[in-house]
Enzyme design. Structure first.
Site, mmCIF file in Angstrom:
data_model
loop_
_atom_site.group_PDB
_atom_site.id
_atom_site.type_symbol
_atom_site.label_atom_id
_atom_site.label_comp_id
_atom_site.label_asym_id
_atom_site.label_seq_id
_atom_site.Cartn_x
_atom_site.Cartn_y
_atom_site.Cartn_z
ATOM 1 C CD GLU A 250 -28.266 -3.938 -23.613
ATOM 2 O OE1 GLU A 250 -28.403 -4.798 -24.501
ATOM 3 O OE2 GLU A 250 -29.157 -3.667 -22.783
ATOM 4 C CE1 TYR B 231 -40.163 -7.024 -32.346
ATOM 5 C CE2 TYR B 231 -38.852 -6.815 -34.351
ATOM 6 C CZ TYR B 231 -39.387 -6.261 -33.213
ATOM 7 O OH TYR B 231 -39.146 -4.948 -32.909
ATOM 8 C CB CYS C 222 -38.775 -4.788 -25.516
ATOM 9 S SG CYS C 222 -38.862 -3.043 -25.136
ATOM 10 C CG HIS C 223 -33.053 -2.519 -25.585
ATOM 11 N ND1 HIS C 223 -33.550 -2.510 -24.299
ATOM 12 C CD2 HIS C 223 -31.763 -2.925 -25.475
ATOM 13 C CE1 HIS C 223 -32.589 -2.880 -23.444
ATOM 14 N NE2 HIS C 223 -31.502 -3.141 -24.139
ATOM 15 C CG ASN D 100 -41.434 -3.695 -21.965
ATOM 16 O OD1 ASN D 100 -41.924 -3.854 -20.848
ATOM 17 N ND2 ASN D 100 -40.132 -3.702 -22.205
#
Lengths: 167, 201
Positions: free
Chosen positions: B194, B136, B167-168, B159
Site C-alpha cells: 500500500e 489500536y 485491519c492490517h 475480522n
C-alpha cells in the site's frame, strides 16, 4: 406430552449442526457416481448425479434425514436412478432392454457393466449399492426400504445370476 | 468366475468432476446454495472467498483452518455451502485491482459474521487511507470507546474479511506490527504494497 416431546425431537433434528454441504459432496460423490453408473449407465450417471445433489441441497437443513446423511444421499440417488430408467423406457420403446446403459469409454470390463445393468431392478440396486456404493447391508436395507435379510438376499441373487452368466 | 463381487468393485468408471462443477454452477443459478466459495490466487498466497447473495462473507488465508471456518459458517449462516468458482468473480476482480495498485471498485459485503462492536471497529478501520496506519488506541477511540484498545485488538484479530476490511492498517503505539491473523509477514507485505501504491500515485 407426547406431541411436545416429538416437537422437541424434531427441533433437535432441525438444529442439529449440519456439515457444510460441499463436504458431503466431496466425501460421497465418487461412490454415488459409481452407484449411478451401475444403475443408469455412465452417460446418464452424470446427469443423475447432478440431479441427486441439487435435490439434496434444496432440502438440506430440513427434516428429510435422520442424521445418516450418506444413506439419505443414496436414497435420493436411487430415486433419481429409477426415475431416469422409467422415463427412458417410456420415451424410447425398443426391443433391446430399455434400461441397459451404454458402456463408458474408459472401461475394459464392458461385459460385466452390461451384465450388472441387465439385472432386475431390485437386484441391480442392491448389488450396485453394495459393491459400487460400498454401503453396509443395514444402509442398503434403509435406502431400498426393505429388510436387511431381503437386502442380503437381493445381493446374493444378483451375484448368483452374474456368476451363472459368466460360465 | 468366483469373485464377481471383487470384479464389480474394480469396475472403472469415468471421471465425475465435470458433473460436480456443473452441479456447483446450477446450485448458484437456481439459488439453492446460500454460500458459495472458491480459491483465488494472490501475491500473499491463495485466498478462499466465501460469498452470499448479499456479498463477500469471509476471506481466508491459506494458513487458516478452512474446515473450522466452514463449520462456523454452516452453523451461523447456512450449511448450504457449495464450491463454485463462478460465484466469486466480483471478489476476484476486486483483489486484482487491489494488488495491481489500481482503483478498487466498491465491493458489497455480507456482515453476518461481524458482531456489533466489531462492526464499529471495522468501520473505523475502513476509514484509514491505504498507505497509512493507526494505533489500536486510536481505532478504539474512533469506534467510540478509547479505553477498549485490547478489545479492539481482539475484534480486529477476528475480522472475517481481512484485506478488504483493512485491519492490517492498525499497529501498536510504538509502531511495531503487533499481530495479524494471517501472520506478520502478510501484514508487512500488505502495508509495503500500500505504501508503494501511494508513492506511485
Amino acid at each position: 406430552m407426547a406431541s411436545i416431546s416429538r416437537m422437541v425431537a424434531l427441533y433437535r433434528l432441525v438444529s442439529m449442526n449440519l456439515p457444510p454441504f460441499q463436504r458431503l459432496v466431496d466425501q460421497h460423490a465418487r461412490p454415488l457416481h459409481r452407484f449411478l453408473c451401475g444403475m443408469v449407465g455412465p452417460v446418464a450417471a452424470d446427469d443423475c448425479l447432478q440431479e441427486t445433489l441439487l435435490a439434496a441441497l434444496r432440502s438440506y437443513g430440513g427434516l428429510r434425514h435422520d442424521g445418516n446423511l450418506r444413506g439419505w444421499l443414496f436414497t435420493i440417488a436411487r430415486r433419481k436412478g429409477i426415475d431416469h430408467v422409467r422415463r427412458y423406457a417410456r420415451e424410447t420403446p425398443s426391443p433391446s432392454p430399455p434400461d441397459r446403459p451404454s458402456p463408458p469409454q474408459t472401461m475394459r470390463d464392458t461385459d460385466l457393466w452390461d451384465r450388472v445393468a441387465g439385472l432386475p431392478t431390485k437386484q441391480r440396486t442392491a448389488v450396485t449399492l453394495r459393491y459400487l456404493g460400498d454401503l453396509p447391508y443395514a444402509e442398503i436395507a434403509s435406502v431400498m426400504s426393505i429388510s436387511e435379510p431381503a437386502a442380503r438376499q437381493n445381493v446374493r441373487a444378483g451375484l448368483a445370476s452374474l456368476r451363472k452368466d459368466y460360465t | 468366475m468366483s469373485n464377481v463381487a471383487g470384479r464389480i468393485r474394480n469396475l472403472p468408471s469415468d471421471d465425475h468432476t465435470g458433473a460436480l462443477n456443473r452441479f456447483g454452477r446450477r446450485a448458484i443459478e437456481e439459488g439453492s446454495a446460500r454460500v458459495a466459495y472458491s480459491a483465488v490466487e494472490s501475491p500473499i498466497g491463495d485466498l478462499t472467498a466465501l460469498v452470499t447473495p448479499q456479498g463477500l462473507l469471509a476471506l481466508a488465508f491459506e494458513t487458516d483452518d478452512l474446515d473450522r471456518i466452514m463449520d462456523s459458517v454452516a452453523a451461523k449462516v447456512s450449511p448450504r455451502i457449495v464450491r463454485a468458482p463462478s460465484a466469486i468473480e466480483r471478489v476476484r476482480s476486486w483483489l486484482d485491482s487491489y494488488f495491481g495498485g489500481r482503483y478498487v471498485p466498491e465491493l458489497r459485503l455480507d456482515r453476518s459474521l461481524i458482531t456489533p462492536f466489531q462492526d464499529r471497529v471495522l468501520v473505523a478501520t475502513a476509514g484509514i487511507p491505504p498507505g497509512e496506519v493507526r494505533t489500536y488506541g486510536q481505532v478504539a477511540a474512533l469506534a467510540g470507546n478509547p479505553k477498549a484498545a485490547r478489545a479492539t485488538g481482539r475484534a480486529l484479530g477476528a475480522n472475517p474479511i481481512p484485506v478488504v476490511l483493512p485491519c492490517h492498517r492498525v499497529v501498536a503505539a510504538d509502531g511495531s506490527l503487533r499481530g495479524y491473523a494471517g501472520g506478520l509477514d502478510r501484514k508487512r507485505l500488505l502495508l509495503d504494497h500500500e505504501r508503494g501504491t501511494t508513492t506511485r500515485r
